[in-house]
Write an enzyme that holds these catalytic residues in place. Structure first.
Site: not given
Length: 715
Positions: A174, A459, A463
């Site tokens: 990410d 996070d 996800d």
């Protein structure tokens, strides 16, 4: 119900930037047109400004969070390469040794031995030959790896993930908070058609001071005692004051807000009214192109003059440059108003253009070095983000993930590709932008289908399905949601991409130590089997008693093997390429090493056996047992590494020294203490015979180390 609000839905998208939500049209009293789904407000979002009524359109599993929960349930846990290898290895080895023990049992019976004695010896040999301590030793080694990672800010939730990290070849990361600081930061001021770095802002300059003051006044956020409240973009404007040692609350108290027109996505502006130096002033903040379309004048070098077409063209070109660099730009303008006025939409015309402020979520300082180390280690870093393509590409280029010739795909473009088309383009795509949870799973599985071991960071709630689908799911400890942490194999307590690189190094070291441990156990066990096989073929008395084999299994197997598992990592581990997940833990090179080292130990053991056999079978068994034990204790140093022992450092692993000393003391106690002689079925030996044991026990290690020393000198 009319209303414009801004919502930060980081739990779903992972992005810290607010998203404007406009009015949903109501037809009649009960019929509601929901419009497109991009305008939906999802539960779990933080409202940063504005008000609106809302209607619930889904509950439970029909919500976005519910759909994500369904994806998590459907995502199966992945076995690490080591788990798969050890399962296959254990099955094959057990069958092979059981067959051998069965053959040996039959040979002993045919030679006239009793069935009971033959059976007990076969069982003892099986116990000694099968490294049943392997699973315990692997668990211990993994546990120590977990402890080390915890000290390096990586908490392991699933023990097998320690080794799995060492096999990772793809890291899907990410952007926000992992590669970047998860905090909007002012990068540049733009006044007098000049770009000024945030480090060079000068409050002695009238126009720069005015731009800073207006950015503080036309702002709904607050930052009191380090507690930031409001839109991240607005808090970034306030944080400039901290760098300049200016108290923004004093500015607000000096020039209080008298009227306002809130921001909305249609106007793309926000306006506030203040009395500055006795003059009523309207401050306007918004999209640069919108402000330019409403501006009739410009402030430049302390003077106010009419704005020209060339002025607007130059400002728009510079605004585009900011955007291509992944910066978020806000324009600022102002005008004098009448003191009694309450601001209205009509007042937002005939503005004086002042300047622009460019912001971004900057990369972490250590991200570039961490990405470079990943590539050096043969690991491909991939950025997957919910951010805009331009922003994502810019950040990825800065830290080295995006290179010339790479592709950047957004969620819509990804939807248009079939699975086969995606697999063909996959090696060339380094950045994915504007992706949904389902996209992340698809990307992970596509890399897995190509035979790669994939680590995925995240996070948000969005996800979690991808974290569980990945071979190694990595959640953020600071900004991560509980859902993402629960789905992950590992949690980063510092939310730092560089920590993943450290974990990969530890994982590779753990795998190398486990492989060396297996080499030690199998080479030692193979030597024992060869000795028994040789004696059986030539119809000699058995070289070991059952109690000898059990002592070897207990002491010379376990202690050095655990010590080998404690070997420290070296920097050259990151220069090696990730191993093929389909590769067996017992590759050709390892098998040759096991066979060669096992034969050397077997030879010196049988030499000791024949020396003792000239006197008695009891002495032969004693010398063979002691030589095998001692040679295996010395062999523990060989199996610490493939390199020459003094290059590794003889005393760099004190566990190995300790294991040898304990084993050496126990062995000599059995040989020299009369109280233990009968218990372990050994005979009295002379000092000369003890010297023979020491000499023969050291010879295999001497040969192995001399061979490595010569190879090192040739290189």
């Amino acid at each position: 119900s009319n209303g414009i609000i801004s919502a930060v839905k980081s739990a779903l998208t992972g992005e810290s930037v607010g998203v404007e939500k406009t009015t949903i049209c109501i037809k009649g009293e009960s019929e509601i047109a929901l419009g497109d789904r991009t305008n939906m407000l999802y539960s779990g979002s933080f409202v940063t400004y504005g008000r609106a009524a809302y209607i619930v359109t889904g509950i439970g599993m029909n919500t976005e969070v519910g759909k994500i929960a369904g994806m998590i349930q459907n995502a199966a846990d992945k076995k690490t390469p080591l788990q798969v290898n050890l399962d296959q290895f254990g099955q094959k080895l057990s069958i092979l040794i059981l067959i051998f023990c069965g053959v040996l049992f039959g040979v002993n019976v045919l030679q006239g031995g009793s069935v009971g004695d033959a059976f007990m010896f076969a069982v003892a040999l099986a116990v000694a030959a099968i490294p049943e301590a392997l699973s315990s030793i692997v668990t211990i080694v993994l546990s120590f790896g977990t402890q080390k990672m915890a000290k390096e800010n990586a908490i392991i939730r699933k023990l097998q993930a320690v080794e799995g990290l060492g096999s990772v070849s793809i890291i899907c990361s990410d952007k926000t908070g992992t590669l970047t600081q998860n905090k909007m930061t002012v990068e540049d001021y733009y006044v007098n058609k000049t770009r000024i770095s945030s480090e060079d802002i000068d409050m002695d300059s009238e126009i720069q001071r005015k731009l800073f003051t207006f950015s503080v006044l036309c702002n709904d956020a607050s930052n009191i005692d380090g507690v930031e409240i409001g839109d991240p973009t607005e808090t970034a404007l306030l944080n400039v004051g901290g760098k300049l040692d200016i108290n923004v609350e004093e500015i607000r108290a000096k020039y209080p807000r008298e009227s306002e027109i809130p921001f909305d996505s249609d106007r793309k502006m926000m306006s506030t009214k203040h009395t500055i130096e006795g003059i009523p002033v309207m401050v306007v903040k918004g999209a640069t192109d919108v402000l330019l379309s409403r501006a009739t004048q410009i402030m430049e070098n302390g003077m106010i003059r009419p704005i020209t077409k060339e002025d607007k063209q130059k400002i728009e070109e510079d605004n585009q440059k900011f955007s291509r660099e992944g910066l978020r730009v806000l324009g600022f303008a102002y005008k004098k108003v009448v003191d009694e006025w309450e601001l209205s939409y009509d007042d937002e015309n005939n503005l004086i253009f002042l300047g622009m402020i460019a912001m971004m979520d900057p990369p972490r300082e250590e991200s570039m070095a961490a990405v470079a180390e990943c590539k050096k280690a043969g690991i491909r870093p991939i950025m997957i983000t919910g951010d805009h393509k331009v922003t994502a590409k810019s950040i990825a280029a800065q830290i080295g993930i995006y290179e010339d010739g790479d592709f950047v795909l957004d969620g819509n473009e990804l939807d248009q590709l079939s699975d086969e088309q995606l697999k063909q383009k996959l090696p060339h795509i380094s950045v994915y932008a504007r992706v949904a949870p389902a996209h992340k799973i698809r990307i992970v599985k596509a890399w897995q289908d190509l035979g790669h071991i994939v680590a995925m960071t995240g996070d948000g709630v969005n996800d979690a399905p991808a974290l569980k689908s990945a071979d190694i799911g990595i959640a953020m400890g600071i900004t991560g949601t509980e859902v993402s942490k629960d789905a992950a194999s590992m949690i980063l307590t510092d939310d730092n991409f560089a920590t993943i690189v450290k974990a990969v190094m530890t994982g590779r070291n753990v795998y190398a130590n486990i492989k060396n441990t297996i080499t030690y156990l199998l080479s030692g066990n193979f030597s024992g089997i060869l000795c028994v096989l040789f004696a059986s073929i030539f119809m000699l008395p058995v070289p070991f008693y059952s109690v000898h084999l059990l002592f070897i299994n207990l002491v010379t197997d376990s202690l050095p093997a655990i010590a080998i598992g404690m070997e420290k990592s070296t920097r050259n581990l990151l220069q090696e390429k990730p191993r093929d997940a389909r590769e067996s833990i017992l590759d050709t090179i390892t098998m040759k090493r096991i066979a060669t080292e096992g034969v050397l130990i077997a030879i010196v053991t049988m030499i000791a056996y024949f020396i003792g056999l000239e006197v008695s079978h009891g002495l032969a068994a004693t010398l063979a047992f002691a030589t095998l034990c001692l040679s295996r204790l010395f062999h523990g140093f060989n199996c610490r590494s493939k390199e020459f022992i003094f290059n590794v450092g003889l005393f760099s692993n004190m566990y190995s020294i300790g294991a040898f000393v304990i084993g050496f003391i126990l062995l000599n106690s059995i040989l020299l203490l009369p109280q233990l002689n009968s218990l372990f079925m050994v005979t009295d030996i002379t000092l000369n015979q003890l010297g023979i044991i020491y000499l023969l026990g050291f010879i295999p290690t001497l040969i192995i180390q001399m061979n490595r020393w010569m190879k090192t000198n040739k290189e």
